[in-house]
Design an enzyme around this catalytic site. Structure first.
Site, PDB file in Angstrom:
ATOM      1  N   CYS A  42       5.482  -2.359   8.234  1.00 51.32           N
ATOM      2  CA  CYS A  42       5.915  -1.050   8.734  1.00 51.32           C
ATOM      3  C   CYS A  42       5.724  -0.928  10.241  1.00 51.32           C
ATOM      4  O   CYS A  42       4.741  -1.402  10.798  1.00 51.32           O
ATOM      5  CB  CYS A  42       5.184   0.058   7.992  1.00 51.32           C
ATOM      6  SG  CYS A  42       5.664   0.164   6.251  1.00 51.32           S
TER       7      CYS A  42
ATOM      8  N   ASP B 232       0.813  -1.211   0.000  1.00 47.17           N
ATOM      9  CA  ASP B 232       0.000   0.000   0.000  1.00 47.17           C
ATOM     10  C   ASP B 232       0.850   1.266   0.000  1.00 47.17           C
ATOM     11  O   ASP B 232       0.445   2.292  -0.554  1.00 47.17           O
ATOM     12  CB  ASP B 232      -0.932   0.004   1.214  1.00 47.17           C
ATOM     13  CG  ASP B 232      -2.145  -0.882   1.001  1.00 47.17           C
ATOM     14  OD1 ASP B 232      -2.068  -1.803   0.171  1.00 47.17           O
ATOM     15  OD2 ASP B 232      -3.172  -0.664   1.671  1.00 47.17           O
TER      16      ASP B 232
ATOM     17  N   GLU C 214      -6.766   4.861  -0.013  1.00 46.88           N
ATOM     18  CA  GLU C 214      -6.295   5.429   1.244  1.00 46.88           C
ATOM     19  C   GLU C 214      -5.833   6.861   1.014  1.00 46.88           C
ATOM     20  O   GLU C 214      -5.290   7.183  -0.039  1.00 46.88           O
ATOM     21  CB  GLU C 214      -5.139   4.606   1.814  1.00 46.88           C
ATOM     22  CG  GLU C 214      -5.565   3.242   2.305  1.00 46.88           C
ATOM     23  CD  GLU C 214      -4.436   2.463   2.941  1.00 46.88           C
ATOM     24  OE1 GLU C 214      -4.737   1.476   3.621  1.00 46.88           O
ATOM     25  OE2 GLU C 214      -3.253   2.839   2.756  1.00 46.88           O
TER      26      GLU C 214
ATOM     27  N   CYS D 223       1.107  -8.146   5.356  1.00 44.94           N
ATOM     28  CA  CYS D 223       0.751  -6.751   5.134  1.00 44.94           C
ATOM     29  C   CYS D 223      -0.744  -6.533   4.893  1.00 44.94           C
ATOM     30  O   CYS D 223      -1.542  -7.447   4.992  1.00 44.94           O
ATOM     31  CB  CYS D 223       1.629  -6.163   4.045  1.00 44.94           C
ATOM     32  SG  CYS D 223       3.318  -5.899   4.654  1.00 44.94           S
ATOM     33  N   ASP D 224      -1.064  -5.298   4.513  1.00 44.86           N
ATOM     34  CA  ASP D 224      -2.384  -4.719   4.723  1.00 44.86           C
ATOM     35  C   ASP D 224      -3.576  -5.563   4.279  1.00 44.86           C
ATOM     36  O   ASP D 224      -4.512  -5.774   5.035  1.00 44.86           O
ATOM     37  CB  ASP D 224      -2.452  -3.358   4.023  1.00 44.86           C
ATOM     38  CG  ASP D 224      -1.545  -2.340   4.671  1.00 44.86           C
ATOM     39  OD1 ASP D 224      -0.555  -2.753   5.292  1.00 44.86           O
ATOM     40  OD2 ASP D 224      -1.814  -1.137   4.556  1.00 44.86           O
ATOM     41  N   LYS D 225      -3.607  -6.017   3.030  1.00 46.20           N
ATOM     42  CA  LYS D 225      -4.778  -6.747   2.546  1.00 46.20           C
ATOM     43  C   LYS D 225      -4.582  -8.255   2.571  1.00 46.20           C
ATOM     44  O   LYS D 225      -5.535  -9.005   2.347  1.00 46.20           O
ATOM     45  CB  LYS D 225      -5.122  -6.314   1.106  1.00 46.20           C
ATOM     46  CG  LYS D 225      -5.341  -4.826   0.955  1.00 46.20           C
ATOM     47  CD  LYS D 225      -6.342  -4.296   1.975  1.00 46.20           C
ATOM     48  CE  LYS D 225      -6.407  -2.781   1.967  1.00 46.20           C
ATOM     49  NZ  LYS D 225      -5.170  -2.128   2.409  1.00 46.20           N
TER      50      LYS D 225
ATOM     51  N   SER E 110      -4.865   5.312   5.531  1.00 51.05           N
ATOM     52  CA  SER E 110      -3.793   4.393   5.868  1.00 51.05           C
ATOM     53  C   SER E 110      -3.723   4.236   7.377  1.00 51.05           C
ATOM     54  O   SER E 110      -4.102   5.136   8.137  1.00 51.05           O
ATOM     55  CB  SER E 110      -2.462   4.948   5.350  1.00 51.05           C
ATOM     56  OG  SER E 110      -1.376   4.316   5.969  1.00 51.05           O
TER      57      SER E 110
END
Length: 619
Positions: free
Chosen positions: A195, A81, A492, A122-124, A518
């Site tokens: 992150c 992302d 985002e 990570c995000d998704k 985000s």
């Protein structure tokens, strides 16, 4: 008693062809009596949170084999992302969640796997795999790649701890020298891993612990630390154990839907609120509950947000602490432990590793007398301070745990950062189905705020206006037609919020959108406005200069325009015919893949899940 699913392809004379193909993958006669465990990996060289996963799938696979199973690894996609941010690539981020869920379903069902190990980060990827595991409802264990170490840099004689957001903010700040910007850029993301703050990836990996689907430490133990290797090995062993419990002992309590019950989802959102997690987690928890068949809604989140305090404050809400500090303080289990002591947790729910969450807390909460030496040792795992893309590459340990619940990273109820939780749901005429704000990142002086709307038809327009000085102190920046359908893809808005900070407006303006933010966002940033503009939401009718009122303590958001005027505007919108509820003067190419996503998706209030009735009903 259920039979192993894999026997569909391994048992009987008529399956000779399938067995021949299995043999070509390395299986032998004795393997056809064993459970086949799918290892869903997500290695890619595009994403620092996944760059170190290449060999970890096979690490898990070998442990599955030692435990008496047959391991078969495959890969899903993974979108970064941060790299996709601020351009058309972000349109693909949320849709990739469904693609990941579908790909796991396709592989597992096509090959009749018996159980599943999900290697996400990570995000998704974590939410996509979570949706798949709950959809499939076969024994499943989650193990993530782990958080990145925080960046460290000496500037003006002082050590600063950094993350991705710092690089974005200083780059847009004209007061920062090129040399300092370059120094921060090179230092912000020093290692592999997700992150380093309480951004979406780490928030979701923490929530898998609260849901009971991953091992203690999964959300906080650093990617670089050697101790994390044991989580991967234990995940492999556990998957075989759970498969045998279900298929050989008829024990349905080990299935994901038995573990991730309504009470488990309540525990997860309580953790989320207490730790000030990313607002994206709301979207993903709603989607996961949908797959689990659990009636868990925005109203439940609103109800719980009113009684759960903020017990943990981490970047981006403060630069004092990052995930490595959360881990030193006991990680997710420590936060859950404080909620438990306050009677705010369901202790009786099962987990993949313990008969109940209460039993897990007794063993793993480092502030309990019953905590094991293994627990105390695990949470001493520290950052190595050496840039690397290699997993398990260092073994540094803290000299002491952070047990300070009065002034430390994790607080007890009496010493909470605030008695109001880290997330809140707001309602009002501008968001009849609700919207989300990360209160942990909002300055207390602007919890009640009102100002004139600066209306932008896209994220790009908002960025341009902010950087060119058209947004002033006291303004409410409103970005619309960026929802799941209107974007499409619900982008985002990290760049707009970061640029507000760089212009010194982070505590002087609000930002409202039907898109999302985000996990790196802080400030008065209100997202997921539902219904979105493309669905006829009131956000589409806001005009330049309209006054918008925000009252977080009373959970209210209001457009101060008369009903008569709004009715007039709605009629004018409808008069646009086929162009009604679409942005004016926006040139954005949309691929067929994204058009298909837009045709089936739903509002953020439902988690942005697919609803096929929207296309089936049009036949």
């Amino acid at each position: 008693m259920p039979q192993y699913r894999s026997r569909t392809t391994t048992y009987g004379r008529n399956m000779a062809g399938a067995r021949a193909l299995w043999r070509a993958t390395g299986m032998k006669d004795e393997d056809f009596e064993k459970p086949i465990i799918a290892v869903a990996n997500s290695f890619t060289q595009f994403v620092p949170g996944h760059v170190h996963l290449k060999d970890l799938g096979q690490l898990v696979a070998r442990e599955i084999e030692r435990a008496g199973g047959v391991a078969k690894e495959f890969n899903t996609i993974a979108v970064d992302d941060g790299i996709a941010m601020g351009h058309g690539g972000m349109l693909y981020s949320l849709p990739s969640r469904d693609l990941i869920a579908d790909s796991v379903e396709y592989m597992v069902n096509a090959h009749c796997a018996d159980a599943l190990v999900c290697i996400s980060n990570c995000d998704k990827i974590t939410p996509g795999m979570l949706m798949a595991a709950l959809r499939l409802n076969i024994p499943a264990v989650f193990v993530s790649g782990g958080p990145m170490e925080a960046g460290k840099v000496i500037l003006n004689g002082e050590e600063r701890h950094l993350d991705l957001v710092d690089a974005m903010v200083v780059a847009a700040d004209d007061r920062e020298s090129d040399e300092d910007v370059a120094t921060i850029e090179r230092s912000a993301c020093p290692t592999c891993g997700s992150c380093s703050g309480m951004f979406t990836a780490n928030s979701m990996n923490c929530l898998t612990e609260a849901l009971g689907l991953s091992l203690p430490g999964n959300g906080s133990l650093l990617a670089t630390h050697g101790d994390r290797k044991e989580l991967f090995l234990e995940a492999g062993r556990l998957a075989v154990k759970l498969a045998k419990q279900y298929y050989e002992q008829d024990d349905e309590s080990v299935l994901p839907r038995s573990i991730a019950s309504f009470k488990a989802f309540e525990n997860a959102i309580c953790l989320d609120i207490a730790m000030g997690g990313s607002t994206n987690t709301v979207l993903h928890l709603l989607a996961a509950a949908h797959e689990a068949g659990v009636d868990f809604t925005m109203k439940d989140i609103d109800r719980l947000s009113r009684k759960i305090p903020n017990l943990c404050k981490v970047a981006p809400s403060t630069q004092k602490y990052h995930m490595e500090d959360v881990h030193r303080a006991g990680g997710v289990i420590a936060i859950l432990g404080e909620l438990d002591r306050a009677g705010l947790l369901h202790r009786e729910v099962p987990t993949v590793h313990s008969p109940s969450l209460g039993a897990a807390l007794d063993q793993w909460d480092i502030n309990r007398e019953t905590a094991t030496e293994e627990a105390k040792s695990r949470y001493l795992a520290a950052p190595g301070g050496v840039p690397t893309q290699e997993a398990f590459s260092q073994s540094k340990r803290w000299t002491a745990l952070d047990l300070d619940r009065e002034n430390g990273c994790i607080r007890d109820i009496e010493h909470a950062y605030s008695q109001d939780g880290g997330l809140a749901v707001l309602y009002g005429n501008l968001a009849e189905q609700g919207c989300i704000v990360k209160t942990a990142g909002v300055d207390e002086n602007i919890l009640v705020f009102s100002g004139p709307a600066v209306v932008c038809e896209s994220q790009d327009e908002a960025v341009n206006w902010i950087l060119n000085g058209r947004v002033k102190e006291g303004d409410v920046v409103l970005i619309r037609y960026e929802g799941p359908r209107g974007g499409p893809g619900m982008q985002e808005m990290l760049y707009p919020t970061s640029y507000l900070k760089s212009k010194g407006l982070g505590k002087a303006c609000a930002l409202i959108t039907d898109g999302r933010f985000s996990g790196g966002t802080s400030g008065l940033s209100i997202g997921h406005v539902s219904p979105e503009a493309a669905e006829g939401g009131l956000i589409a009718l806001v005009e330049q200069g309209d006054r918008i009122e925000i009252d977080i303590p009373n959970r209210r958001i209001h457009l101060a325009v008369s009903e008569e005027e709004l009715a007039h505007r709605r009629a004018a919108m409808e008069a646009r015919g086929d162009q009604a509820w679409t942005p004016k003067d926006r040139d954005r190419p949309i691929s067929q893949a994204l058009q298909a996503y837009a045709a089936m998706t739903t509002s953020a209030a439902r988690g942005g899940v697919r609803d096929l009735s929207q296309i089936l009903g049009s036949r």
